[in-house]
Design a protein around this motif. Sequence first.
Motif, mmCIF file in Angstrom:
data_model
loop_
_atom_site.group_PDB
_atom_site.id
_atom_site.type_symbol
_atom_site.label_atom_id
_atom_site.label_comp_id
_atom_site.label_asym_id
_atom_site.label_seq_id
_atom_site.Cartn_x
_atom_site.Cartn_y
_atom_site.Cartn_z
ATOM 1 N N GLN A 6 -16.429 62.133 97.146
ATOM 2 C CA GLN A 6 -16.832 61.581 95.895
ATOM 3 C C GLN A 6 -15.385 60.009 95.889
ATOM 4 N N TYR A 7 -14.907 60.046 96.390
ATOM 5 C CA TYR A 7 -13.340 59.920 96.340
ATOM 6 C C TYR A 7 -12.918 58.212 96.796
ATOM 7 N N ALA A 8 -13.107 56.324 96.179
ATOM 8 C CA ALA A 8 -12.607 55.841 97.720
ATOM 9 C C ALA A 8 -11.376 56.016 98.273
ATOM 10 N N VAL A 9 -12.237 55.818 99.478
ATOM 11 C CA VAL A 9 -11.201 55.865 100.714
ATOM 12 C C VAL A 9 -10.077 54.556 100.970
ATOM 13 N N ALA A 10 -8.408 54.675 100.584
ATOM 14 C CA ALA A 10 -7.981 53.862 101.549
ATOM 15 C C ALA A 10 -8.377 52.681 102.430
ATOM 16 N N LYS A 11 -8.769 51.526 102.384
ATOM 17 C CA LYS A 11 -9.063 50.558 104.018
ATOM 18 C C LYS A 11 -7.731 49.967 103.402
ATOM 19 N N LEU B 160 -4.869 46.428 104.837
ATOM 20 C CA LEU B 160 -5.221 45.127 105.511
ATOM 21 C C LEU B 160 -4.500 45.587 106.059
ATOM 22 N N SER B 161 -4.501 44.442 106.919
ATOM 23 C CA SER B 161 -3.494 43.954 108.147
ATOM 24 C C SER B 161 -3.435 42.568 108.751
ATOM 25 N N VAL B 162 -2.565 42.009 108.531
ATOM 26 C CA VAL B 162 -2.193 40.899 109.622
ATOM 27 C C VAL B 162 -2.011 40.556 110.688
ATOM 28 N N GLN B 163 -2.628 39.736 111.674
ATOM 29 C CA GLN B 163 -2.003 38.965 112.673
ATOM 30 C C GLN B 163 -1.262 37.887 113.023
ATOM 31 N N LEU B 164 0.026 38.056 112.490
ATOM 32 C CA LEU B 164 1.145 36.180 112.582
ATOM 33 C C LEU B 164 1.068 35.781 113.850
ATOM 34 N N GLU B 165 0.768 34.980 113.620
ATOM 35 C CA GLU B 165 1.069 33.617 114.936
ATOM 36 C C GLU B 165 2.038 32.976 114.460
ATOM 37 N N LEU B 166 3.153 32.737 115.530
ATOM 38 C CA LEU B 166 3.943 31.909 115.352
ATOM 39 C C LEU B 166 3.605 30.624 116.088
ATOM 40 N N PRO B 167 4.603 29.767 115.740
ATOM 41 C CA PRO B 167 3.937 28.606 116.319
ATOM 42 C C PRO B 167 4.682 28.617 118.188
ATOM 43 N N LYS B 168 4.211 27.818 118.417
ATOM 44 C CA LYS B 168 4.615 27.905 120.348
ATOM 45 C C LYS B 168 5.647 27.240 120.893
ATOM 46 N N THR C 104 2.407 25.003 113.450
ATOM 47 C CA THR C 104 0.878 25.762 112.975
ATOM 48 C C THR C 104 1.427 26.687 112.863
ATOM 49 N N PHE C 105 1.327 27.341 112.526
ATOM 50 C CA PHE C 105 1.067 28.946 111.374
ATOM 51 C C PHE C 105 -0.447 29.815 111.007
ATOM 52 N N LYS C 106 -0.532 30.380 111.790
ATOM 53 C CA LYS C 106 -2.409 31.279 112.041
ATOM 54 C C LYS C 106 -2.190 32.490 111.726
ATOM 55 N N ALA C 107 -2.764 33.171 110.791
ATOM 56 C CA ALA C 107 -2.691 34.681 110.637
ATOM 57 C C ALA C 107 -4.753 34.790 110.937
ATOM 58 N N THR C 108 -4.715 36.346 111.421
ATOM 59 C CA THR C 108 -5.600 36.614 111.106
ATOM 60 C C THR C 108 -5.971 37.953 110.505
ATOM 61 N N VAL C 109 -6.505 38.295 109.504
ATOM 62 C CA VAL C 109 -6.778 39.150 107.990
ATOM 63 C C VAL C 109 -8.288 40.545 109.127
ATOM 64 N N TRP C 110 -7.166 41.891 108.696
ATOM 65 C CA TRP C 110 -7.923 42.592 109.687
ATOM 66 C C TRP C 110 -8.275 43.958 108.222
ATOM 67 N N GLN C 111 -9.310 44.117 108.579
ATOM 68 C CA GLN C 111 -9.888 46.045 107.583
ATOM 69 C C GLN C 111 -10.372 47.075 108.719
ATOM 70 N N ASN C 112 -9.826 48.146 108.806
ATOM 71 C CA ASN C 112 -10.484 49.127 109.441
ATOM 72 C C ASN C 112 -10.894 48.974 111.082
ATOM 73 N N GLU C 113 -9.597 48.090 111.454
ATOM 74 C CA GLU C 113 -10.251 46.921 112.657
ATOM 75 C C GLU C 113 -11.345 46.341 112.473
ATOM 76 N N LYS C 114 -11.587 45.911 112.493
ATOM 77 C CA LYS C 114 -12.351 44.714 111.853
ATOM 78 C C LYS C 114 -11.836 42.751 111.416
#
Length: 162
Positions: free
Chosen positions: A32-37, A39-47, A59-69
């Motif tokens: 009955q209580y909300a379960v914390a989900k 966030l995580s961020v995968q950060l890609e630094l410049p090559k 160029t800097f890139k970030a991919t945002v994830w939650q619950n492995e999605k």
Amino acid sequence: MRKHVIGLGIFISIISGSALTGCTVASDAADQYAVAKPLSVQLELPKNKQPDQEGESHTFKATVWQNEKQLSQVDFVHFEIWKADGTLTYSMEPAETEQNGVYSIQKTLPKSGLYYVKVHAGVNSTMIMPTKQFIIGELSKADLKMLQDGAQPENGNSGHHH
């Protein structure tokens, strides 16, 4: 009189027992209580790890994830980039959406040295702000000393809050 006292005692026992029954934990209470989900961020630094020449950028890139999605819809993604010695600072700026869940920003880094990038990402009132250290070109003696002393990202300047 004694019967009244005994009757009153039984009455109080019944009422107390009824009241305590309402205080038991339901077997599905956790559902009955909300379960914390988180966030995580995968950060890609410049090559390219060399300073930019005129007209170039990193160029800097970030991919945002939650619950492995990977999330394709977020409230915001901002980047903040600064040189550890304070000689170059890019305050928090919104990222461009590249594709589902990937956000990027391009910045000119014309000087060698120790840098930090902080990503501010938020979804449904949940926010994450990871910071990553990186090197462009060669480190100066001062940069090397900062690293040896356990340099911490202290100079980030958010500009505003969400």
